[in-house]
Scaffold this active site. Structure first.
Site, PDB file in Angstrom:
ATOM      1  N   THR A 160       0.825  -1.209   0.000  1.00 46.25           N
ATOM      2  CA  THR A 160       0.000   0.000   0.000  1.00 46.25           C
ATOM      3  C   THR A 160       0.858   1.257   0.000  1.00 46.25           C
ATOM      4  OG1 THR A 160      -1.615   1.252   1.270  1.00 46.25           O
ATOM      5  CG2 THR A 160      -0.256  -0.243   2.515  1.00 46.25           C
TER       6      THR A 160
ATOM      7  N   SER B 154      -1.937   3.870  10.101  1.00 44.15           N
ATOM      8  CA  SER B 154      -2.902   2.984  10.755  1.00 44.15           C
ATOM      9  C   SER B 154      -2.175   1.681  11.066  1.00 44.15           C
ATOM     10  CB  SER B 154      -4.123   2.689   9.869  1.00 44.15           C
ATOM     11  OG  SER B 154      -3.875   1.593   9.011  1.00 44.15           O
TER      12      SER B 154
HETATM   13  N1  USQ Z   1     -11.893   9.608   3.734  1.00 39.52           N
HETATM   14  C1  USQ Z   1     -12.794  10.634   3.909  1.00 39.52           C
HETATM   15  N2  USQ Z   1     -14.106  10.303   4.029  1.00 39.52           N
HETATM   16  C2  USQ Z   1     -14.551   9.014   3.961  1.00 39.52           C
HETATM   17  C3  USQ Z   1     -13.615   7.975   3.772  1.00 39.52           C
HETATM   18  C4  USQ Z   1     -12.293   8.307   3.676  1.00 39.52           C
HETATM   19  O1  USQ Z   1     -12.447  11.811   3.958  1.00 39.52           O
HETATM   20  O2  USQ Z   1     -15.759   8.805   4.065  1.00 39.52           O
HETATM   21  C5  USQ Z   1     -10.463   9.925   3.572  1.00 39.52           C
HETATM   22  C6  USQ Z   1      -9.556   9.213   4.555  1.00 39.52           C
HETATM   23  O3  USQ Z   1      -9.468   9.931   5.759  1.00 39.52           O
HETATM   24  C7  USQ Z   1      -8.254   9.122   3.784  1.00 39.52           C
HETATM   25  C8  USQ Z   1      -8.714   8.997   2.328  1.00 39.52           C
HETATM   26  O4  USQ Z   1     -10.055   9.457   2.302  1.00 39.52           O
HETATM   27  O5  USQ Z   1      -7.522  10.300   3.927  1.00 39.52           O
HETATM   28  C9  USQ Z   1      -8.652   7.596   1.777  1.00 39.52           C
HETATM   29  O6  USQ Z   1      -9.410   6.771   2.622  1.00 39.52           O
HETATM   30  P1  USQ Z   1      -9.902   5.304   2.181  1.00 39.52           P
HETATM   31  O7  USQ Z   1     -10.796   4.801   3.285  1.00 39.52           O
HETATM   32  O8  USQ Z   1     -10.441   5.332   0.801  1.00 39.52           O
HETATM   33  O9  USQ Z   1      -8.525   4.530   2.088  1.00 39.52           O
HETATM   34  P2  USQ Z   1      -7.551   3.942   3.204  1.00 39.52           P
HETATM   35  O10 USQ Z   1      -8.151   3.841   4.542  1.00 39.52           O
HETATM   36  O11 USQ Z   1      -6.273   4.693   3.115  1.00 39.52           O
HETATM   37  O12 USQ Z   1      -7.347   2.449   2.695  1.00 39.52           O
HETATM   38  C10 USQ Z   1      -7.614   2.054   1.345  1.00 39.52           C
HETATM   39  C11 USQ Z   1      -7.757   0.548   1.312  1.00 39.52           C
HETATM   40  C12 USQ Z   1      -6.459  -0.091   1.730  1.00 39.52           C
HETATM   41  C13 USQ Z   1      -5.333   0.429   0.838  1.00 39.52           C
HETATM   42  C14 USQ Z   1      -5.273   1.941   0.921  1.00 39.52           C
HETATM   43  C15 USQ Z   1      -4.270   2.564  -0.019  1.00 39.52           C
HETATM   44  O13 USQ Z   1      -8.822   0.134   2.175  1.00 39.52           O
HETATM   45  O14 USQ Z   1      -6.556  -1.502   1.630  1.00 39.52           O
HETATM   46  O15 USQ Z   1      -4.109  -0.094   1.265  1.00 39.52           O
HETATM   47  O16 USQ Z   1      -6.562   2.465   0.518  1.00 39.52           O
HETATM   48  S1  USQ Z   1      -3.532   4.036   0.634  1.00 39.52           S
HETATM   49  O17 USQ Z   1      -4.581   4.928   1.077  1.00 39.52           O
HETATM   50  O18 USQ Z   1      -2.745   4.647  -0.422  1.00 39.52           O
HETATM   51  O19 USQ Z   1      -2.704   3.645   1.746  1.00 39.52           O
END
Ligand code: USQ
Length: 395
Positions: free
Chosen positions: A158, A193
């Site tokens: 990731t 995380s």
């Molecule tokens: N976010 C919002 N509102 C929401 C959901 C998320 O503002 O309703 C924000 C989060 O705070 C974050 C961003 O959007 O800053 C991305 O969140 P996400 O839930 O789409 O992604 P994340 O938790 O980072 O995890 C997802 C996948 C994970 C993968 C990762 C790639 O679930 O398996 O590894 O994306 S990365 O984000 O580049 O680490």
């Protein structure tokens, strides 16, 4: 025929990957313990539509295309289950031909708990995340050491391993000069995380195994994925991948589109300046295909950054509002207190040319692409549950 083993073949990316390779003439075996489905049921988070079991999906796929995807249901944290895939003791739960396919040429490793919020619900879910992700990776490394050092592993890491440093992010490695001497190291990593931390630890386990046993590994640092349909799921609606829009398993673009359709104000966490690299699920498939076709060398841990473009959360919310309004939805954006501990304004400049260099042609998140997703999600509007959209799991 090349034999590809897909660990975590029931998940959001695993199942589409299985169909993709199967259609292209690979001999495919999928393994899963239904972690994702069981977690969705246990936590009552809802899915956009019900998904047939892996055995049922393989059967439908066979009926529709004539291709066989062999199915193993088992928990890969059990080393004997992992080893059975290499030593021939495996039992297929569904197959046309139940004879052992033989040692795999490629192992796709998706068998991980993928959610950052899940890993921080409480100590119990933190432990499940750590033990699942690290034991599966370690069991795989030892199975390869003992049975097949020639197999090429493609692992999904990731972008979150790097965090949001105040310097440019390279593709996995960094050359460092210190007191007049130089060496090449893994790029500094600092996850935000516990889930992302397990991916850092995976990279360390794999790098160790590469150095000790000359394994060949490609680690793909993927950003958040969006999308539903892939070329293969269009064969039959029942072959669509698992689609989550809840706070735990839904990724942000998939969530925003679902929220727009039910008139739930888009949940922008904090100021919305959080910037990440995104990609279409169709590009995940292209990236893994190109990686499989150009394997890492023995003793190489090859790392690519698997993203196609960057957006801030607020940019994604605005795009969703624009597309939603064109389709007649009254979309509101609401900044809510960020339940996560993450930088809301930060520098972000990752390199991501390695996959393009080996032939990946990006699909970008255009208004038309998002409109296509709205059209699919709309069909299941009646299944959308507002109560699972935001519960506020705090870091
Ligand atoms: N976010 C919002 N509102 C929401 C959901 C998320 O503002 O309703 C924000 C989060 O705070 C974050 C961003 O959007 O800053 C991305 O969140 P996400 O839930 O789409 O992604 P994340 O938790 O980072 O995890 C997802 C996948 C994970 C993968 C990762 C790639 O679930 O398996 O590894 O994306 S990365 O984000 O580049 O680490």
């Amino acid at each position: 025929m090349q034999h590809i083993l897909i660990l975590g073949g029931d998940g959001y990316l695993g199942w589409p990957t299985a169909m993709y390779f199967s259609r292209r003439g690979y001999n495919v075996t999928v393994v899963d313990n239904y972690f994702r489905r069981n977690a969705c049921t246990e936590l009552d988070v809802g899915m956009l539509y019900p998904v047939p079991t892996l055995q049922e999906r393989a059967k439908i796929w066979h009926e529709k295309t004539g291709h066989e995807i062999k199915v193993v249901i088992g928990d890969l944290t059990d080393p004997e289950i992992m080893r059975s895939l290499f030593n021939g003791r495996v039992k297929y739960q569904w197959a046309v031909d139940h004879a052992f396919t033989g040692i795999p040429d490629t192992v796709m490793h998706y068998a991980e708990q993928p959610s950052a919020p899940y890993s921080l619900i409480n100590y119990k879910y933190a432990n499940i995340t750590i033990s699942n992700n690290l034991l599966v990776t370690n069991n795989l490394m030892f199975a390869l050491r003992d049975y097949n050092r020639d197999a090429h592993v493609v692992h999904i890491g990731t972008m979150g391993e790097y965090g949001t440093p105040n310097i440019d992010i390279e593709e996995g490695w960094l050359e460092i000069e210190h007191k007049g001497r130089k060496d090449r190291f893994l790029f500094p990593r600092q996850a935000s995380s516990l889930y992302h931390t397990t991916k850092i630890m995976d990279t360390d386990l794999m790098w160790f195994a590469v150095r000790m046993w000359n394994l060949k590994i490609t680690d793909l640092m993927q950003g958040p994925v969006y999308g539903i349909e892939t070329g293969e799921s269009e064969v039959d609606d029942r072959l669509k991948t698992i689609f989550n829009y809840d706070e735990i398993f839904g990724t942000v673009v998939n969530r925003f589109i679902t929220q727009a359709i039910v008139g739930y104000p888009l949940t922008v966490y904090g100021q919305g300046g959080q910037t990440r690299g995104y990609l279409n699920i169709k590009d995940t498939l292209q990236c893994v295909e190109k990686s499989v076709e150009t394997p890492a060398r023995p003793g190489e841990l090859r790392i690519f950054n698997q993203i196609m473009e960057t957006f801030s959360v607020m940019e994604l919310a605005e795009l969703t509002r624009k597309v939603g309004r064109k389709l007649g939805y009254e979309v509101q954006i609401k900044s809510i207190e960020n339940p996560r501990k993450e930088a809301e304004e930060h520098y972000y400049n990752p390199a991501y040319h390695g996959l393009l260099d080996i032939g990946v042609i990006p699909h970008y998140l255009t208004e038309e692409v998002m409109q296509g997703m709205f059209r699919v999600v709309e069909e299941y509007k009646d299944n959308i549950r507002n109560d699972v959209i935001f519960k506020g799991i705090k870091w």
